[in-house]
Design an enzyme around this catalytic site. Sequence first.
Site, mmCIF file in Angstrom:
data_model
loop_
_atom_site.group_PDB
_atom_site.id
_atom_site.type_symbol
_atom_site.label_atom_id
_atom_site.label_comp_id
_atom_site.label_asym_id
_atom_site.label_seq_id
_atom_site.Cartn_x
_atom_site.Cartn_y
_atom_site.Cartn_z
ATOM 1 N N TYR A 1 3.177 -6.103 10.678
ATOM 2 C CA TYR A 1 3.614 -6.772 10.596
ATOM 3 C C TYR A 1 2.287 -7.798 10.309
ATOM 4 O O TYR A 1 1.436 -8.606 10.773
ATOM 5 C CB TYR A 1 3.714 -7.915 12.488
ATOM 6 C CG TYR A 1 4.268 -9.250 11.906
ATOM 7 C CD1 TYR A 1 5.673 -9.147 12.320
ATOM 8 C CD2 TYR A 1 3.865 -10.098 11.958
ATOM 9 C CE1 TYR A 1 6.258 -10.380 12.442
ATOM 10 C CE2 TYR A 1 4.126 -11.138 12.177
ATOM 11 C CZ TYR A 1 5.804 -12.075 12.864
ATOM 12 O OH TYR A 1 6.792 -12.718 12.196
ATOM 13 N N ASP B 1 -10.250 -7.539 7.449
ATOM 14 C CA ASP B 1 -11.073 -8.592 7.844
ATOM 15 C C ASP B 1 -10.437 -9.692 8.432
ATOM 16 O O ASP B 1 -11.163 -10.254 9.143
ATOM 17 C CB ASP B 1 -10.600 -9.346 6.042
ATOM 18 C CG ASP B 1 -9.583 -9.652 6.287
ATOM 19 O OD1 ASP B 1 -9.109 -10.045 5.953
ATOM 20 O OD2 ASP B 1 -10.771 -10.813 4.738
ATOM 21 N N TYR C 1 -2.545 -12.926 14.206
ATOM 22 C CA TYR C 1 -2.621 -11.399 13.473
ATOM 23 C C TYR C 1 -3.419 -11.089 13.667
ATOM 24 O O TYR C 1 -4.114 -9.358 13.912
ATOM 25 C CB TYR C 1 -2.562 -12.287 11.981
ATOM 26 C CG TYR C 1 -2.170 -10.993 10.860
ATOM 27 C CD1 TYR C 1 -1.603 -9.834 10.457
ATOM 28 C CD2 TYR C 1 -3.150 -10.867 10.093
ATOM 29 C CE1 TYR C 1 -1.635 -8.601 10.019
ATOM 30 C CE2 TYR C 1 -3.660 -9.839 8.901
ATOM 31 C CZ TYR C 1 -2.790 -8.578 8.998
ATOM 32 O OH TYR C 1 -3.194 -8.351 7.935
ATOM 33 N N VAL D 1 1.276 -1.343 -0.025
ATOM 34 C CA VAL D 1 -0.464 -0.149 0.053
ATOM 35 C C VAL D 1 0.897 1.304 -0.105
ATOM 36 O O VAL D 1 0.606 2.300 -0.598
ATOM 37 C CB VAL D 1 -0.925 0.314 0.868
ATOM 38 C CG1 VAL D 1 -2.178 1.148 1.445
ATOM 39 C CG2 VAL D 1 -1.428 -1.366 1.168
HETATM 40 N N1 LIG Z 1 -1.853 -7.618 2.689
HETATM 41 C C1 LIG Z 1 -3.507 -8.197 2.770
HETATM 42 O O1 LIG Z 1 -3.349 -9.265 2.255
HETATM 43 C C2 LIG Z 1 -4.068 -7.005 3.605
HETATM 44 C C3 LIG Z 1 -5.213 -7.921 4.147
HETATM 45 C C4 LIG Z 1 -6.253 -6.713 4.843
HETATM 46 C C5 LIG Z 1 -4.963 -6.268 5.504
HETATM 47 N N2 LIG Z 1 -3.969 -6.168 5.172
HETATM 48 C C6 LIG Z 1 -2.994 -4.111 6.257
HETATM 49 O O2 LIG Z 1 -3.081 -3.257 5.141
HETATM 50 C C7 LIG Z 1 -1.977 -2.663 5.383
HETATM 51 C C8 LIG Z 1 -0.526 -3.046 4.223
HETATM 52 O O3 LIG Z 1 -0.556 -3.868 4.068
HETATM 53 P P1 LIG Z 1 0.354 -4.372 3.128
HETATM 54 O O4 LIG Z 1 -0.593 -5.320 2.156
HETATM 55 O O5 LIG Z 1 0.892 -3.228 2.209
HETATM 56 O O6 LIG Z 1 1.809 -4.763 3.710
HETATM 57 P P2 LIG Z 1 2.908 -5.438 3.694
HETATM 58 O O7 LIG Z 1 3.645 -5.152 2.079
HETATM 59 O O8 LIG Z 1 3.846 -5.866 4.330
HETATM 60 O O9 LIG Z 1 3.587 -3.644 4.048
HETATM 61 C C9 LIG Z 1 3.684 -3.688 5.452
HETATM 62 C C10 LIG Z 1 4.553 -2.656 5.293
HETATM 63 O O10 LIG Z 1 5.384 -2.786 7.053
HETATM 64 C C11 LIG Z 1 6.737 -2.630 7.118
HETATM 65 N N3 LIG Z 1 6.889 -2.398 8.163
HETATM 66 C C12 LIG Z 1 7.134 -4.189 9.336
HETATM 67 N N4 LIG Z 1 7.642 -3.750 10.673
HETATM 68 C C13 LIG Z 1 7.093 -2.645 11.043
HETATM 69 C C14 LIG Z 1 8.126 -1.314 11.696
HETATM 70 N N5 LIG Z 1 8.199 -1.789 13.072
HETATM 71 N N6 LIG Z 1 8.418 -0.511 11.485
HETATM 72 C C15 LIG Z 1 7.501 0.675 10.082
HETATM 73 N N7 LIG Z 1 7.699 -0.839 9.299
HETATM 74 C C16 LIG Z 1 7.379 -1.783 9.548
HETATM 75 C C17 LIG Z 1 6.961 -3.978 6.326
HETATM 76 O O11 LIG Z 1 9.045 -4.093 6.044
HETATM 77 P P3 LIG Z 1 9.339 -4.517 5.951
HETATM 78 O O12 LIG Z 1 8.877 -5.143 4.682
HETATM 79 O O13 LIG Z 1 10.635 -4.964 5.482
HETATM 80 O O14 LIG Z 1 8.752 -6.232 6.659
HETATM 81 C C18 LIG Z 1 6.526 -3.639 4.839
HETATM 82 O O15 LIG Z 1 6.916 -2.804 4.036
HETATM 83 C C19 LIG Z 1 -1.276 -3.886 7.040
HETATM 84 O O16 LIG Z 1 -2.115 -3.152 7.778
HETATM 85 C C20 LIG Z 1 -2.048 -4.980 6.650
HETATM 86 O O17 LIG Z 1 -2.306 -5.221 8.318
HETATM 87 C C21 LIG Z 1 -3.558 -6.088 4.360
#
Ligand SMILES: NC(=O)c1ccc[n+]([C@@H]2O[C@H](COP(=O)([O-])OP(=O)(O)OC[C@H]3O[C@@H](n4cnc5c(N)ncnc54)[C@H](OP(=O)(O)O)[C@@H]3O)[C@@H](O)[C@H]2O)c1
Length: 286
Positions: free
Chosen positions: A62, A103, A126, A12
Amino acid sequence: MHIIVTGANGQVGRELRDLSCIVKNVDFTFLSKEDLPIENFELVRTFFSIRKPDVVINCAAYTAVDTAEQAKDLAFLINGEAVGVLAAVCNELPCRFIHISTDYVFAGTATTPYRESDFTSPVNAYGASKLEGEEQAFRVNPNAIVVRTSWVYSSYGKNFVKTMIRLMNEKKEISVVDDQVGSPTYAADLADALYTIAISKNAPGGIYHYANKGIISWYQFALAIADQVKADCLVHPIPGSAYPTPAKRPAYSVLDTSRLTETFGIQIRPWQKSLADCMKKISTRD
Ligand SMILES: NC(=O)c1ccc[n+]([C@@H]2O[C@H](COP(=O)([O-])OP(=O)(O)OC[C@H]3O[C@@H](n4cnc5c(N)ncnc54)[C@H](OP(=O)(O)O)[C@@H]3O)[C@@H](O)[C@H]2O)c1
């Protein structure tokens, strides 16, 4: 207006970066995990008080769903406690705090789309850590906005669409779970929605649901990806019980998005159109 994006190297966050190249009159600061680890509370306080953002969009999380079962403390620190601190610092400044949740806060036993006020009962660590983050945020910052989303994919990072493309190019047959249904969400569409929320003045704080329109299983999603990839690979449906994972998944995780559309006037695209756009972006970046 100045918007700070944390976790800016995730799916995102990267889509928000792309969006920032085309919007006008808004300054963005993108902070990766290395720039600002959100569990470093002192750094968060110092950074935000110096940079004085109008809005913080927290994309840091995370997100390793299976690993979280063994790494509960870390998941709760990043998805729970750190979110509470971000929300509190934003409340003190003051600036708008926008956070993304999931979700997976729901048990997945419903048969109609989940509304924001529905009972939460996560089935894995999670989901529990993300629910903790929501609760901590609202405890200290009632004006916070939490956007719950589902099944996020994009041309960046690791996700279901990119895994399927790789497997379909490598294998003659694959099996995909057919008894978990939800709505895929293209991170670029979610980024557009977050931006609209960020620039809307006086929007009520609270929880909003966002996912692309349509309800499908992972298997049906894989078939649609196969159709676009045109690879010579057969896709078979299997029950979740045939693909055991450390973390349980909710069987039904469809989100009712009407509150977000009514409040912000955001029209949400059907998942098929968004998937086609993502596939185009993947092919132009390869
Ligand atoms: N992906 C899904 O299917 C999904 C579904 C529902 C909701 N969400 C939510 O949507 C949001 C964005 O998800 P996304 O898919 O973009 O996730 P993502 O691609 O995993 O991105 C999360 C980012 O946060 C970084 N991060 C991890 N620990 C951190 C810390 N301690 N301090 C600062 N940054 C940190 C990660 O870095 P590293 O990669 O270097 O660890 C990564 O760049 C999250 O809140 C997730 O819970 C995601």
